[in-house]
Design a protein around this motif. Structure first.
Motif, mmCIF file in Angstrom:
data_model
loop_
_atom_site.group_PDB
_atom_site.id
_atom_site.type_symbol
_atom_site.label_atom_id
_atom_site.label_comp_id
_atom_site.label_asym_id
_atom_site.label_seq_id
_atom_site.Cartn_x
_atom_site.Cartn_y
_atom_site.Cartn_z
ATOM 1 N N UNK A 113 72.048 -1.796 30.477
ATOM 2 C CA UNK A 113 72.226 -1.855 29.033
ATOM 3 C C UNK A 113 73.709 -1.969 28.705
ATOM 4 N N UNK A 114 74.016 -2.188 27.446
ATOM 5 C CA UNK A 114 75.397 -2.211 26.965
ATOM 6 C C UNK A 114 75.769 -0.834 26.463
ATOM 7 N N UNK A 115 76.882 -0.276 26.933
ATOM 8 C CA UNK A 115 77.271 1.090 26.588
ATOM 9 C C UNK A 115 77.742 1.184 25.144
ATOM 10 N N UNK A 116 77.104 2.032 24.318
ATOM 11 C CA UNK A 116 77.632 2.294 22.976
ATOM 12 C C UNK A 116 78.909 3.127 23.062
ATOM 13 N N UNK A 117 79.565 3.303 21.948
ATOM 14 C CA UNK A 117 80.865 3.976 21.922
ATOM 15 C C UNK A 117 80.794 5.389 22.484
ATOM 16 N N UNK A 118 79.789 6.179 22.057
ATOM 17 C CA UNK A 118 79.706 7.580 22.487
ATOM 18 C C UNK A 118 79.534 7.686 23.999
ATOM 19 N N UNK A 119 78.774 6.751 24.583
ATOM 20 C CA UNK A 119 78.556 6.779 26.027
ATOM 21 C C UNK A 119 79.794 6.296 26.773
ATOM 22 N N UNK A 140 76.153 -0.808 31.713
ATOM 23 C CA UNK A 140 75.876 0.386 32.513
ATOM 24 C C UNK A 140 74.404 0.375 32.915
ATOM 25 N N UNK A 141 74.083 1.124 33.963
ATOM 26 C CA UNK A 141 72.702 1.269 34.391
ATOM 27 C C UNK A 141 72.118 2.527 33.767
ATOM 28 N N UNK A 142 70.974 2.401 33.110
ATOM 29 C CA UNK A 142 70.254 3.557 32.584
ATOM 30 C C UNK A 142 69.035 3.819 33.453
ATOM 31 N N UNK A 143 68.896 5.070 33.875
ATOM 32 C CA UNK A 143 67.763 5.482 34.706
ATOM 33 C C UNK A 143 67.078 6.668 34.034
ATOM 34 N N UNK A 144 65.808 6.503 33.695
ATOM 35 C CA UNK A 144 64.987 7.593 33.162
ATOM 36 C C UNK A 144 64.021 8.031 34.252
ATOM 37 N N UNK A 145 63.958 9.351 34.494
ATOM 38 C CA UNK A 145 63.073 9.859 35.546
ATOM 39 C C UNK A 145 62.329 11.106 35.086
ATOM 40 N N UNK A 146 61.053 11.170 35.437
ATOM 41 C CA UNK A 146 60.286 12.395 35.314
ATOM 42 C C UNK A 146 60.420 13.140 36.626
ATOM 43 N N UNK A 147 60.890 14.383 36.566
ATOM 44 C CA UNK A 147 61.135 15.155 37.785
ATOM 45 C C UNK A 147 59.993 16.142 38.002
ATOM 46 N N UNK A 148 59.455 16.146 39.210
ATOM 47 C CA UNK A 148 58.271 16.934 39.529
ATOM 48 C C UNK A 148 58.570 17.972 40.599
ATOM 49 N N UNK A 176 69.950 9.159 32.937
ATOM 50 C CA UNK A 176 71.286 9.060 33.533
ATOM 51 C C UNK A 176 71.857 7.678 33.246
ATOM 52 N N UNK A 177 73.149 7.651 32.958
ATOM 53 C CA UNK A 177 73.850 6.382 32.724
ATOM 54 C C UNK A 177 75.003 6.283 33.718
ATOM 55 N N UNK A 178 75.061 5.175 34.471
ATOM 56 C CA UNK A 178 76.097 4.987 35.478
ATOM 57 C C UNK A 178 76.864 3.700 35.226
ATOM 58 N N UNK A 179 78.198 3.713 35.395
ATOM 59 C CA UNK A 179 78.935 2.442 35.416
ATOM 60 C C UNK A 179 78.334 1.534 36.479
ATOM 61 N N UNK A 180 78.356 0.251 36.244
ATOM 62 C CA UNK A 180 77.720 -0.700 37.145
ATOM 63 C C UNK A 180 78.248 -0.592 38.574
ATOM 64 N N UNK A 181 79.511 -0.232 38.730
ATOM 65 C CA UNK A 181 80.082 -0.094 40.075
ATOM 66 C C UNK A 181 79.234 0.842 40.924
#
Length: 264
Positions: A108-114, A126-134, A145-150
């Protein structure tokens, strides 16, 4: 604002910032202007600005994350974690089998706050990852979680079903995770979280905001994790040394760990 003669400049700047925060010009968790911007505004050195910000931090009016800047605090109490762990490590310690269901894996494209939290330019990908943790197959938490593409390019949706971001970066790519900056608060379940965590809408949840860093104070990712409050609580252990003489000093934090509960 014009600084007055006869009053320490850092004290005047501190008071001005307090007034701005009190009247709502800066909201809780909103980033304050940078040291450079404040120095230019008041025509003072960055040393003077740092003294002002340090005073605000001491009074718990703001909090600072190294490399990211200063942010407005709220009235809720904060505690530092003793050791930085990931979800799988917490589950293992609790005697539960950890697993994850990846709900979203998208650039996705990072908004200002992110962008501010990740210390990158606005509108960078940036990469956005949504996970359900069990834990033992039961919903424990939901995180985004949002990560810089690097760093994001090193992950795969398949690997994240069993491994954590920490373990992938450290074990597979020798990228050291050095520290995390945590914020803990309460929130409630919206429709998405209600469905994912199998709780009614508006159920209270335990929210952890975390920025994780590698060497050089570089943010690896920003994460929001929502815990079911019937599944986790935090227990704290404080120690008081026999030779402590100051009763006003905070007690050293010996241990602060999550304790998980079975839903059965």
């Amino acid at each position: 604002m014009t600084l007055k003669q006869g009053i320490p400049r850092h004290a005047q700047i501190t008071q001005w910032l307090v007034e701005q925060i009190e009247k709502g010009a800066y909201q809780p968790d909103e980033k304050l202007p940078s040291e450079n911007d404040l120095a230019k505004k008041f025509d003072v050195s960055r040393v003077t600005i740092r003294r002002s910000l340090q005073s605000l931090e001491n009074d718990e009016i703001i909090y600072r994350c190294q490399g990211l800047g200063s942010f407005v605090n709220d009235d809720r109490k904060k505690h530092n974690l003793v050791k930085l762990t990931d979800f799988n490590e917490d589950m293992k310690k609790a005697g539960l089998e950890a697993s994850s269901i990846v709900k979203r894996f998208e650039v996705i494209t990072a908004p200002k706050w992110l962008a501010e939290r990740l210390n990158i330019e606005e509108n960078i990908k940036v990469l956005q990852v949504d996970r359900l943790r069990l834990g033992d197959g039961e919903p424990i938490a939901f995180d985004t979680s949002w990560l810089p593409i690097f760093y994001g390019q090193l992950l795969s949706e398949e690997a994240l079903k069993e491994k954590t971001i920490y373990s992938i970066l450290e074990d597979d790519y020798d990228i050291e995770v050095t520290k995390g900056c945590y914020r803990m608060s309460a929130t409630s379940a919206d429709d998405e979280l209600s469905q994912a965590l199998d709780v009614p809408v508006n159920t209270p949840l335990f929210l952890i905001d975390r920025i994780t860093y590698t060497i050089g104070e570089k943010p690896i990712y920003y994460q929001k994790r929502y815990y079911r409050n019937d599944q986790v609580k935090y227990e704290m252990t404080l120690e008081r040394g026999k030779n402590d003489t100051s009763k006003s000093d905070p007690l050293p934090l010996k241990e602060f760990v999550p304790v998980f509960h079975s839903s059965n």
